[in-house]
Write an enzyme that holds these catalytic residues in place. Structure first.
Site, PDB file in Angstrom:
ATOM      1  N   ARG A 230       1.256 -15.006   0.856  1.00 50.69           N
ATOM      2  CA  ARG A 230       0.534 -14.920   2.133  1.00 50.69           C
ATOM      3  C   ARG A 230      -0.845 -15.565   2.022  1.00 50.69           C
ATOM      4  O   ARG A 230      -1.615 -15.259   1.128  1.00 50.69           O
ATOM      5  CB  ARG A 230       0.395 -13.455   2.575  1.00 50.69           C
ATOM      6  CG  ARG A 230       1.677 -12.937   3.198  1.00 50.69           C
ATOM      7  CD  ARG A 230       1.553 -11.496   3.589  1.00 50.69           C
ATOM      8  NE  ARG A 230       1.537 -10.615   2.414  1.00 50.69           N
ATOM      9  CZ  ARG A 230       1.419  -9.300   2.480  1.00 50.69           C
ATOM     10  NH1 ARG A 230       1.305  -8.715   3.645  1.00 50.69           N
ATOM     11  NH2 ARG A 230       1.415  -8.575   1.386  1.00 50.69           N
TER      12      ARG A 230
ATOM     13  N   VAL B  49       0.826  -1.200   0.000  1.00 51.91           N
ATOM     14  CA  VAL B  49       0.000   0.000   0.000  1.00 51.91           C
ATOM     15  C   VAL B  49       0.867   1.259   0.000  1.00 51.91           C
ATOM     16  O   VAL B  49       0.694   2.163  -0.815  1.00 51.91           O
ATOM     17  CB  VAL B  49      -0.936  -0.006   1.229  1.00 51.91           C
ATOM     18  CG1 VAL B  49      -1.719   1.283   1.327  1.00 51.91           C
ATOM     19  CG2 VAL B  49      -1.864  -1.201   1.178  1.00 51.91           C
TER      20      VAL B  49
ATOM     21  N   LYS C 241      -7.592 -11.903   6.452  1.00 48.65           N
ATOM     22  CA  LYS C 241      -7.304 -11.062   7.623  1.00 48.65           C
ATOM     23  C   LYS C 241      -8.490 -10.144   7.940  1.00 48.65           C
ATOM     24  O   LYS C 241      -8.914 -10.026   9.093  1.00 48.65           O
ATOM     25  CB  LYS C 241      -6.047 -10.242   7.295  1.00 48.65           C
ATOM     26  CG  LYS C 241      -5.772  -9.055   8.157  1.00 48.65           C
ATOM     27  CD  LYS C 241      -4.422  -8.458   7.803  1.00 48.65           C
ATOM     28  CE  LYS C 241      -4.461  -7.403   6.718  1.00 48.65           C
ATOM     29  NZ  LYS C 241      -4.949  -6.106   7.120  1.00 48.65           N
TER      30      LYS C 241
ATOM     31  N   LYS D   1      15.931  -2.204   2.852  1.00 49.13           N
ATOM     32  CA  LYS D   1      14.856  -1.910   1.909  1.00 49.13           C
ATOM     33  C   LYS D   1      15.002  -0.477   1.372  1.00 49.13           C
ATOM     34  O   LYS D   1      14.831  -0.223   0.183  1.00 49.13           O
ATOM     35  CB  LYS D   1      13.524  -2.038   2.666  1.00 49.13           C
ATOM     36  CG  LYS D   1      12.417  -2.625   1.868  1.00 49.13           C
ATOM     37  CD  LYS D   1      11.276  -2.986   2.805  1.00 49.13           C
ATOM     38  CE  LYS D   1       9.955  -2.765   2.161  1.00 49.13           C
ATOM     39  NZ  LYS D   1       8.826  -2.996   3.038  1.00 49.13           N
TER      40      LYS D   1
ATOM     41  N   THR E 129      -0.870  -4.322   9.297  1.00 51.68           N
ATOM     42  CA  THR E 129      -1.692  -4.709  10.455  1.00 51.68           C
ATOM     43  C   THR E 129      -1.945  -6.212  10.331  1.00 51.68           C
ATOM     44  O   THR E 129      -3.058  -6.639  10.055  1.00 51.68           O
ATOM     45  CB  THR E 129      -3.030  -3.946  10.488  1.00 51.68           C
ATOM     46  OG1 THR E 129      -3.640  -4.056   9.187  1.00 51.68           O
ATOM     47  CG2 THR E 129      -2.861  -2.496  10.827  1.00 51.68           C
TER      48      THR E 129
ATOM     49  N   PHE F 287     -16.107 -11.204  -9.568  1.00 49.68           N
ATOM     50  CA  PHE F 287     -15.913 -12.011  -8.344  1.00 49.68           C
ATOM     51  C   PHE F 287     -16.888 -13.179  -8.247  1.00 49.68           C
ATOM     52  O   PHE F 287     -17.414 -13.493  -7.192  1.00 49.68           O
ATOM     53  CB  PHE F 287     -15.950 -11.127  -7.086  1.00 49.68           C
ATOM     54  CG  PHE F 287     -14.595 -10.493  -6.864  1.00 49.68           C
ATOM     55  CD1 PHE F 287     -14.127  -9.557  -7.764  1.00 49.68           C
ATOM     56  CD2 PHE F 287     -13.790 -10.863  -5.807  1.00 49.68           C
ATOM     57  CE1 PHE F 287     -12.862  -9.009  -7.618  1.00 49.68           C
ATOM     58  CE2 PHE F 287     -12.524 -10.311  -5.659  1.00 49.68           C
ATOM     59  CZ  PHE F 287     -12.057  -9.375  -6.568  1.00 49.68           C
TER      60      PHE F 287
ATOM     61  N   CYS G  24      -5.352  -9.769   2.344  1.00 51.70           N
ATOM     62  CA  CYS G  24      -6.465  -8.912   2.779  1.00 51.70           C
ATOM     63  C   CYS G  24      -7.720  -9.675   3.194  1.00 51.70           C
ATOM     64  O   CYS G  24      -8.190  -9.522   4.316  1.00 51.70           O
ATOM     65  CB  CYS G  24      -6.834  -7.932   1.687  1.00 51.70           C
ATOM     66  SG  CYS G  24      -5.684  -6.581   1.568  1.00 51.70           S
TER      67      CYS G  24
ATOM     68  N   LEU H 206      -6.838  -1.296  -3.431  1.00 51.24           N
ATOM     69  CA  LEU H 206      -5.953  -1.815  -4.478  1.00 51.24           C
ATOM     70  C   LEU H 206      -5.918  -3.327  -4.480  1.00 51.24           C
ATOM     71  O   LEU H 206      -5.904  -3.947  -3.424  1.00 51.24           O
ATOM     72  CB  LEU H 206      -4.512  -1.360  -4.222  1.00 51.24           C
ATOM     73  CG  LEU H 206      -4.269   0.081  -3.878  1.00 51.24           C
ATOM     74  CD1 LEU H 206      -2.809   0.280  -3.537  1.00 51.24           C
ATOM     75  CD2 LEU H 206      -4.676   0.923  -5.061  1.00 51.24           C
TER      76      LEU H 206
ATOM     77  N   ALA I 129     -15.518 -19.394  -9.633  1.00 53.20           N
ATOM     78  CA  ALA I 129     -15.370 -20.468  -8.634  1.00 53.20           C
ATOM     79  C   ALA I 129     -13.964 -21.038  -8.725  1.00 53.20           C
ATOM     80  O   ALA I 129     -13.305 -20.947  -9.757  1.00 53.20           O
ATOM     81  CB  ALA I 129     -16.401 -21.549  -8.916  1.00 53.20           C
TER      82      ALA I 129
END
Ligand code: UDX
Length: 468
Positions: A360, A11, A296, A35, A86, A282, A293, A174, A285
């Site tokens: 992730r 982000v 979480k 970084k 987070t 969306f 995202c 995003l 299947a």
């Protein structure tokens, strides 16, 4: 305008680079020196289409700078974005310790002049006021260092150093893999807060994007801006992600029923998606949603509801449908191969979606774990992971360098991630290299007829039947 972005994850870095690209003076702050060094040299620490290019041109025009010095960033910015992670705690709550540290740090380093502090991270509902309190705490801490040891700052001293600021919630929507595109082509911009002055500055910041100057289709009307109170803006982010995740779980449930009654979910999705009240997005299947995202945010919303004495039953079901769906490929492998012990399964794709290097909460991880548990050998080919050799979070899988090596000797393939290049592989050759040419298309991405012609036994998700 002068902007400071704190945290250079997906982000933060995308926001910083895009704001620099549209002409703002941006400093990105990150406490990871390595970084910072990498980004100063124009390299992006994450794989995101188009990001390196806009970073490099902004470095050349000196519109973007990178530092690990928070004080320098805070002093530069009139708009300060908090864009730190987070991550989820084992309980499903968000771990907000990085937001906390940054908010205090901002307070400790605020210097004169009005500043807007923007929560860009997905933070628990109510965080706007909490951030405000932490910034004020930080200001007080700093004032303490400015009075003689053991002394207490007088009210005059306090007001002398108190800086003027407002907190705004500005959630991002995003998608990984198209984050730069999404920043320049948003569906809406949400600004939560009760300060007209802060909202006006944010509108000024985003004006070139609102006016579609960098959009794919510049003839579109301006991007709608929705100004709300703080907690509604925070809730919009959770509700959007929870809705989309539920929509996917819904179509996955329909797919499982399709499998049983002999219908084809891709046709069903088309048929319901043409209803403008439902929409066609969306409704793909597959083997379930993952990433940084959805899992979480849905868990965090369930947890927040729990905290307020409400059981979010629909969201809990969306999660449990998804957990089961992640194992649908395993179920299908067992149906076709029966015993998995001693078999070799090849995974096409590892990342949670295409065009990202992000593993992730990727459905591939649980699939690998379960295949290993049942005694199968697992190999994989992923266009990014195989190239970068990045293995963070991966174990129990042999990563091959190309799809044909992957196919060699496999009893079955599972398409896990719908990378575009998987649509044009030489499946004829791959089928010949396999012990048993079986493919479980976990994303309904491939054309069944082509695969069958190449010699495969093709199994989709909710696509009626095992075809061969
Ligand atoms: C999501 C939201 O889309 C974005 O607005 C928010 O800011 C962050 O979370 P992202 O996680 O990058 O973005 O990916 P997205 O493209 O939304 O996909 C999420 C997951 O759902 C992936 O695992 C994807 O494979 C899965 N998915 C998506 C489906 O299974 N079917 C679909 O039809 C769409």
């Amino acid at each position: 305008m002068r902007v400071c972005v704190i945290g250079t994850g997906y982000v933060g870095l995308v926001t910083g680079a895009c704001l620099a690209h549209i002409g703002h003076d941006v400093i990105c702050v990150d406490n990871n020196e390595e970084k910072v060094k990498l980004m100063k040299s124009g390299q992006s620490p994450i794989f995101e289409p188009g990001l390196s290019e806009i970073m490099q041109s902004a470095i050349q025009t000196q519109k973007i700078h990178f530092t690990s010095d928070l004080a320098a960033g805070v002093s530069h910015g009139e708009i300060l974005f908090i864009a730190v992670g987070t991550p989820p705690l084992p309980t499903g709550e968000s771990d907000t310790r990085y937001v906390e540290a940054v908010a205090r740090g901002i307070g400790e380093n605020l210097n004169g002049g009005y500043k807007v502090i923007v929560n860009k991270s997905t933070v628990p509902i109510g965080s706007g006021d909490w951030v405000r309190m932490l910034v004020l705490d930080g200001i007080v801490e700093r004032q303490k260092t400015l009075v003689p040891a053991g002394g207490v700052p007088s009210d005059e001293k306090l007001s002398e150093f108190a800086a003027e600021f407002d907190v705004v919630s500005n959630p991002e929507f995003l998608r990984e893999g198209s984050a730069v595109h999404d920043t320049f082509n948003p569906d809406r911009i949400v600004l939560g807060g009760n300060s007209q002055r802060a909202v006006a500055l944010m509108e000024q910041l985003y004006d070139p994007i609102v006016q579609r100057k960098y959009a794919e289709d510049q003839s579109l009307p301006p991007v709608p801006i929705l100004a709300t109170d703080l907690s509604s803006a925070e809730m919009i982010k959770y509700a959007a992600n929870a809705f989309l995740a539920t929509k996917i779980s819904f179509i996955n449930e329909v797919a499982n029923i399709c499998d049983r009654v002999g219908a084809d979910v891709t046709q069903v999705a088309k048929g319901i998606g043409l209803d403008s009240r439902i929409g066609n997005k969306f409704l793909q299947a597959g083997i379930g949603w993952g990433g940084s995202c959805f899992p979480k945010d849905v868990s965090a919303l369930i947890h927040t509801a729990d905290d307020y004495g409400y059981e979010a039953q629909l969201l809990k079901s969306a999660v449990s449908v998804n957990e089961r769906q992640r194992l649908i490929a395993l179920e299908k492998l067992q149906q076709v191969l029966k015993i998995l012990k001693g078999k070799t399964v090849g995974l096409l794709g590892l990342t949670f979606k295409p065009d990202t290097d992000d593993l992730r909460d990727a459905p591939a991880l649980i699939l690998i774990e379960q295949l290993n548990r049942l005694g199968a050998k697992v190999k994989a080919y992923d266009p990014i992971i195989s190239q970068t050799g990045m293995r963070h979070g991966l174990s129990g899988v042999l990563v091959e360098t190309d799809a044909e090596r992957l196919a060699d000797g496999c009893d079955a393939l599972v398409l896990v991630t719908e990378w575009q290049q998987f649509s044009t592989l030489d499946y004829l050759k791959m089928a010949k290299l396999m012990a048993h040419p079986v493919i479980i298309d976990g994303r309904n991405f491939l054309d069944p007829e082509t695969l069958i012609r190449a010699g495969f036994q093709y199994v989709g998700v909710g696509r009626q039947r095992v075809r061969s």
